[in-house]
Enzyme design. Sequence first.
Site, PDB file in Angstrom:
ATOM      1  N   HIS A 274     -55.969  -6.899  62.453  1.00 20.71           N
ATOM      2  CA  HIS A 274     -55.870  -5.486  62.066  1.00 20.71           C
ATOM      3  C   HIS A 274     -54.610  -4.913  62.728  1.00 20.71           C
ATOM      4  CE1 HIS A 274     -57.115  -1.696  60.562  1.00 20.71           C
ATOM      5  NE2 HIS A 274     -58.239  -1.493  61.219  1.00 20.71           N
ATOM      6  N   HIS A 313     -53.234  -8.808  51.455  1.00 17.45           N
ATOM      7  CA  HIS A 313     -54.080  -7.733  51.970  1.00 17.45           C
ATOM      8  C   HIS A 313     -55.405  -7.814  51.222  1.00 17.45           C
ATOM      9  CE1 HIS A 313     -55.498  -3.658  52.845  1.00 17.45           C
ATOM     10  NE2 HIS A 313     -54.612  -3.631  53.831  1.00 17.45           N
ATOM     11  N   ASP A 369     -47.470  -4.364  57.597  1.00 19.17           N
ATOM     12  CA  ASP A 369     -47.109  -4.966  58.887  1.00 19.17           C
ATOM     13  C   ASP A 369     -45.827  -5.783  58.811  1.00 19.17           C
ATOM     14  OD1 ASP A 369     -49.602  -4.087  59.986  1.00 19.17           O
ATOM     15  OD2 ASP A 369     -50.552  -5.696  58.853  1.00 19.17           O
TER      16      ASP A 369
HETATM   17  C1  MLT Z   1     -55.006  -0.584  57.472  1.00 21.11           C
HETATM   18  O1  MLT Z   1     -54.055   0.170  57.264  1.00 21.11           O
HETATM   19  O2  MLT Z   1     -56.050  -0.201  58.013  1.00 21.11           O
HETATM   20  C2  MLT Z   1     -54.830  -2.035  57.136  1.00 21.11           C
HETATM   21  O3  MLT Z   1     -53.970  -2.223  56.073  1.00 21.11           O
HETATM   22  C3  MLT Z   1     -56.115  -2.787  57.018  1.00 21.11           C
HETATM   23  C4  MLT Z   1     -57.023  -2.455  55.874  1.00 21.11           C
HETATM   24  O4  MLT Z   1     -56.889  -1.491  55.155  1.00 21.11           O
HETATM   25  O5  MLT Z   1     -57.977  -3.247  55.676  1.00 21.11           O
END
Ligand code: MLT
Length: 435
Positions: A274, A313, A369
């Site tokens: 995460h 993702h 990321d």
């Molecule tokens: C987020 O921004 O929290 C991440 O991309 C992780 C997600 O959405 O699962």
Amino acid sequence: MADTITMIDNRTGKKYELPITYGTYNNYGAAISTMDLRQIKSSDDDFGLLGYDPGFTNTACCRSAVSFIDGERGILRYRGIPIQELAAKSHYLEVAYLIVNGELPTKTQLEEWAKQINSHAMIHENIKKFMDGFRYDAHPMGILVSTVAALSTFYPEAKDIDNPAVRLQQIQRLIAKMPTIAAFAYRHSKGLPYVYPKDSLSYTGNFLSMMFKKSEGAYELNPMLDKALNVLLILHADHEQNCSANAARSVGSSLPDPYVSIAAAAAGLYGPLHGGANEQVLRMLNEIGSKDKVPEYIQKVKAGEFRLMGFGHRIYKNYDPRAKIVKEMADQVLEVTGKTPLLDIALELEKIALEDPYFVERKLYPNVDFYSGIIYQAMGFPVEMFPVLFAIPRTAGWLAQWQEMLQDPDRKIARPRQIYTGSDTREYKPINKRK
Ligand code: MLT
């Protein structure tokens, strides 16, 4: 067309008609209630059918009006407003207001919001002493998680979670204190004296000053870096029911004060899957070392030797819209901070991967990321601070999700079921009879 679904249990031949409920958009949020499955039984003493969904891959745990994601088309909106517009026209505190309150603020509302947040930026001297107690090499994210939880002991009135005025004060305190705790955690790990927040500085300006101010003189804020930080904070402010938001809701559903719920959310963010993901990207780019080594690395990824970090993702089967904005900003930031070969390696990696059927078929596109770590590092943040940099803006999202959960008429303490796979009843064996 009836808004129901008919299911036939082939064990009994019985037919069931289950209602379908909808979200704002039918194709995003048409759902059956898994409680309706309970009536489906193979015999009278059967418990009834459960839904099995580890990791909630296809289970809506709530109704929410905070963020909207269309993962197929690469769309993200906060309270209906596309993030591209917010990144171009707004600033973090305004977006935080929008996320928490549901509407953009008027001028007066924004001034009051900013004033309150500014006034809560300082932390109690005892909290500072608490932070001093950590080992010199403590990870700043560990410090952040513990310190946010410790705030619970400083504001006992925060337990009155049904009082909107009390809730608002804790929301403002948390949004205000996150950058201070984050910067203090960093300076603690470097053995540097803490820099206190200043009333005259903006939210982002204060954070950069608390992080990087060196001597007696004022911290010189570069407008480009200030803008870039604002954009990054906006892009990380909320992302519907991700792991950390789910932690905030789940812990919050037992009705503790918000400090421990937000500490739980921050703990959820800590992991490499995460908030720690951009650190993994940076390590990967460093390992590749130069642009010409990219094809070789890609081959190794395809052979299953490595994972391509920052690609793919759970929700996006398209380019993560946040990644597009971060990528565009990277050049401008590096213009100010100086070039890094990591950006060239990242660009090459993206170019080759997006042309390669292996990645295209698997719908592996860069996520947020992929480029954010490059910018953060260029701005002078060490990799240990990356999850902390994620936690600061995401606090607004966590708080919005927490508050929405509290106000939801369907609210219940989070209590999933399980499919038991252990042994049937057994006798207790005395120790001398055990093999
Ligand atoms: C987020 O921004 O929290 C991440 O991309 C992780 C997600 O959405 O699962």
